[in-house]
Design a protein around this motif. Sequence first.
Motif, mmCIF file in Angstrom:
data_model
loop_
_atom_site.group_PDB
_atom_site.id
_atom_site.type_symbol
_atom_site.label_atom_id
_atom_site.label_comp_id
_atom_site.label_asym_id
_atom_site.label_seq_id
_atom_site.Cartn_x
_atom_site.Cartn_y
_atom_site.Cartn_z
ATOM 1 N N LEU A 145 -17.234 -11.423 -8.229
ATOM 2 C CA LEU A 145 -17.767 -10.245 -8.920
ATOM 3 C C LEU A 145 -16.735 -9.650 -9.874
ATOM 4 O O LEU A 145 -17.048 -9.277 -11.005
ATOM 5 N N PHE A 146 -15.512 -9.545 -9.379
ATOM 6 C CA PHE A 146 -14.446 -8.992 -10.198
ATOM 7 C C PHE A 146 -14.202 -9.875 -11.424
ATOM 8 O O PHE A 146 -14.051 -9.381 -12.549
ATOM 9 N N ALA A 147 -14.193 -11.188 -11.207
ATOM 10 C CA ALA A 147 -14.001 -12.121 -12.318
ATOM 11 C C ALA A 147 -15.148 -12.010 -13.319
ATOM 12 O O ALA A 147 -14.938 -12.101 -14.541
ATOM 13 N N ALA A 148 -16.361 -11.796 -12.809
ATOM 14 C CA ALA A 148 -17.520 -11.661 -13.700
ATOM 15 C C ALA A 148 -17.401 -10.406 -14.558
ATOM 16 O O ALA A 148 -17.709 -10.431 -15.757
ATOM 17 N N GLU A 149 -16.947 -9.294 -13.948
ATOM 18 C CA GLU A 149 -16.778 -8.049 -14.698
ATOM 19 C C GLU A 149 -15.713 -8.204 -15.777
ATOM 20 O O GLU A 149 -15.883 -7.741 -16.909
ATOM 21 N N LEU A 150 -14.626 -8.863 -15.432
ATOM 22 C CA LEU A 150 -13.574 -9.099 -16.421
ATOM 23 C C LEU A 150 -14.076 -10.010 -17.538
ATOM 24 O O LEU A 150 -13.748 -9.812 -18.718
ATOM 25 N N GLY A 151 -14.879 -11.008 -17.167
ATOM 26 C CA GLY A 151 -15.432 -11.913 -18.168
ATOM 27 C C GLY A 151 -16.307 -11.173 -19.170
ATOM 28 O O GLY A 151 -16.247 -11.432 -20.379
ATOM 29 N N LYS A 152 -17.116 -10.242 -18.664
ATOM 30 C CA LYS A 152 -17.958 -9.446 -19.561
ATOM 31 C C LYS A 152 -17.101 -8.632 -20.525
ATOM 32 O O LYS A 152 -17.373 -8.562 -21.729
ATOM 33 N N LEU A 153 -16.058 -8.016 -19.997
ATOM 34 C CA LEU A 153 -15.194 -7.170 -20.819
ATOM 35 C C LEU A 153 -14.488 -7.954 -21.905
ATOM 36 O O LEU A 153 -14.431 -7.550 -23.070
ATOM 37 N N MET A 154 -13.911 -9.070 -21.505
ATOM 38 C CA MET A 154 -13.098 -9.833 -22.442
ATOM 39 C C MET A 154 -13.934 -10.601 -23.462
ATOM 40 O O MET A 154 -13.402 -11.124 -24.438
ATOM 41 N N SER A 155 -15.234 -10.664 -23.249
ATOM 42 C CA SER A 155 -16.094 -11.415 -24.174
ATOM 43 C C SER A 155 -16.631 -10.550 -25.304
ATOM 44 O O SER A 155 -17.288 -11.069 -26.216
ATOM 45 N N ARG A 161 -16.007 -7.682 -28.434
ATOM 46 C CA ARG A 161 -14.967 -7.283 -29.385
ATOM 47 C C ARG A 161 -14.474 -5.859 -29.132
ATOM 48 O O ARG A 161 -13.312 -5.544 -29.356
ATOM 49 N N SER A 162 -15.379 -4.987 -28.666
ATOM 50 C CA SER A 162 -15.005 -3.579 -28.508
ATOM 51 C C SER A 162 -13.853 -3.392 -27.530
ATOM 52 O O SER A 162 -13.023 -2.488 -27.705
ATOM 53 N N THR A 163 -13.790 -4.233 -26.501
ATOM 54 C CA THR A 163 -12.696 -4.121 -25.531
ATOM 55 C C THR A 163 -11.349 -4.326 -26.212
ATOM 56 O O THR A 163 -10.412 -3.545 -26.025
ATOM 57 N N ILE A 215 -10.679 -4.116 -29.413
ATOM 58 C CA ILE A 215 -10.454 -3.071 -30.419
ATOM 59 C C ILE A 215 -9.906 -1.806 -29.761
ATOM 60 O O ILE A 215 -8.958 -1.186 -30.252
ATOM 61 N N LEU A 216 -10.496 -1.438 -28.619
ATOM 62 C CA LEU A 216 -10.051 -0.227 -27.932
ATOM 63 C C LEU A 216 -8.660 -0.401 -27.329
ATOM 64 O O LEU A 216 -7.853 0.535 -27.337
ATOM 65 N N LEU A 217 -8.379 -1.585 -26.800
ATOM 66 C CA LEU A 217 -7.036 -1.842 -26.269
ATOM 67 C C LEU A 217 -5.992 -1.738 -27.384
ATOM 68 O O LEU A 217 -4.925 -1.138 -27.206
ATOM 69 N N ALA A 218 -6.315 -2.324 -28.526
ATOM 70 C CA ALA A 218 -5.400 -2.210 -29.664
ATOM 71 C C ALA A 218 -5.304 -0.762 -30.123
ATOM 72 O O ALA A 218 -4.224 -0.287 -30.507
ATOM 73 N N GLY A 219 -6.425 -0.054 -30.062
ATOM 74 C CA GLY A 219 -6.441 1.343 -30.487
ATOM 75 C C GLY A 219 -5.546 2.227 -29.643
ATOM 76 O O GLY A 219 -4.922 3.171 -30.160
ATOM 77 N N THR A 220 -5.464 1.944 -28.346
ATOM 78 C CA THR A 220 -4.585 2.756 -27.487
ATOM 79 C C THR A 220 -3.139 2.637 -27.943
ATOM 80 O O THR A 220 -2.398 3.623 -27.989
ATOM 81 N N ALA A 221 -2.739 1.418 -28.304
ATOM 82 C CA ALA A 221 -1.374 1.199 -28.780
ATOM 83 C C ALA A 221 -1.144 1.876 -30.124
ATOM 84 O O ALA A 221 -0.085 2.473 -30.370
ATOM 85 N N VAL A 222 -2.148 1.812 -31.003
ATOM 86 C CA VAL A 222 -2.019 2.421 -32.324
ATOM 87 C C VAL A 222 -1.885 3.939 -32.218
ATOM 88 O O VAL A 222 -1.035 4.550 -32.881
ATOM 89 N N ILE A 223 -2.709 4.550 -31.370
ATOM 90 C CA ILE A 223 -2.642 6.005 -31.200
ATOM 91 C C ILE A 223 -1.272 6.418 -30.682
ATOM 92 O O ILE A 223 -0.668 7.380 -31.166
ATOM 93 N N ALA A 281 -8.580 4.956 -23.264
ATOM 94 C CA ALA A 281 -8.713 4.333 -21.943
ATOM 95 C C ALA A 281 -9.952 4.866 -21.229
ATOM 96 O O ALA A 281 -10.676 4.106 -20.568
ATOM 97 N N ILE A 282 -10.200 6.153 -21.373
ATOM 98 C CA ILE A 282 -11.378 6.723 -20.705
ATOM 99 C C ILE A 282 -12.660 6.239 -21.385
ATOM 100 O O ILE A 282 -13.690 6.034 -20.728
ATOM 101 N N VAL A 283 -12.600 6.005 -22.702
ATOM 102 C CA VAL A 283 -13.747 5.446 -23.415
ATOM 103 C C VAL A 283 -14.037 4.034 -22.910
ATOM 104 O O VAL A 283 -15.198 3.666 -22.679
ATOM 105 N N LEU A 284 -13.001 3.247 -22.729
ATOM 106 C CA LEU A 284 -13.160 1.898 -22.177
ATOM 107 C C LEU A 284 -13.852 1.946 -20.822
ATOM 108 O O LEU A 284 -14.752 1.155 -20.538
ATOM 109 N N GLY A 285 -13.412 2.869 -19.980
ATOM 110 C CA GLY A 285 -14.003 2.988 -18.648
ATOM 111 C C GLY A 285 -15.479 3.307 -18.695
ATOM 112 O O GLY A 285 -16.288 2.708 -17.961
#
Length: 245
Positions: free
Chosen positions: A5-15, A17-19, A21-29, A66-70
């Motif tokens: 289940l955990f692997a499936a959730e991660l697979g959805k996230l990493m597949s 683009r928004s994930t 973009i938001l990860l990069a955005g946290t670093a940019v901010i 990070a909260i938006v990602l969640g």
Amino acid sequence: MMRRLFAAELGKLMSVRSTWILLAGTAVIAGLHAAGLIIGDPAGDLGTDLGKQRVLFSAGMGSLLAIVLGVLISAGEFRHGTITDTYLTTPRRGRVMVAKLGAGLLVGALAGLASAVTTLALSAPWLSARGDGLPLDQGYVWLTLLGAVIWCTAYAVIGVAVGVFTRNPVLGIVGALAWLYVIEGIVVSAFDSIGRWLPSGAAFAVGNNVQDGLLPQWGGAVMLTGYAAVIAVAAALTTLRRDVT
């Protein structure tokens, strides 16, 4: 079962683009916040430990995304209707919720790490070039960066829970940010003494903000973790009792 289940959730996230973009955005901010402080340096105090700590606190600014990602981890499935398939595949909703919270925890930690690394990579050489190099042998440098990781992780978990409550990404994001950056501000302006006990106050303490009146960093970590745990449990209990549609 939980591992799949955990692997499936991660697979959805990493597949999606928004994930990324938001990860990069946290670093940019985080990087922009640190750069703004270094360029502005209105108090001319970046040669002091407090001034440098203020710059390093920028790493926690990535928590905004990070909260938006969640929220998107959980509310996104309700928005697109894929939650029905998820629950049909795994009828035990509690396990689905745990997997989503676990994914939120991991992604939040990655967001915090990206923010911390960016802040350090940008500020260390920049301050050194100014003659105000970071004292990397001082504990506050690493505690501040670690605090940013904890801050982003907790906010991502809270975001997952908020997404479960609202079931709508826009409502969840607006509601979470409005609470943190508007409602809490109104409460603090009216009752200044309770600000340290609210989620934002706890987060600022975790991030090692130099502001007066905050809890110690360890106290902020306990308080923020407690908020994340309570909200997550409440969300889990709610999703067990509500209809999908």
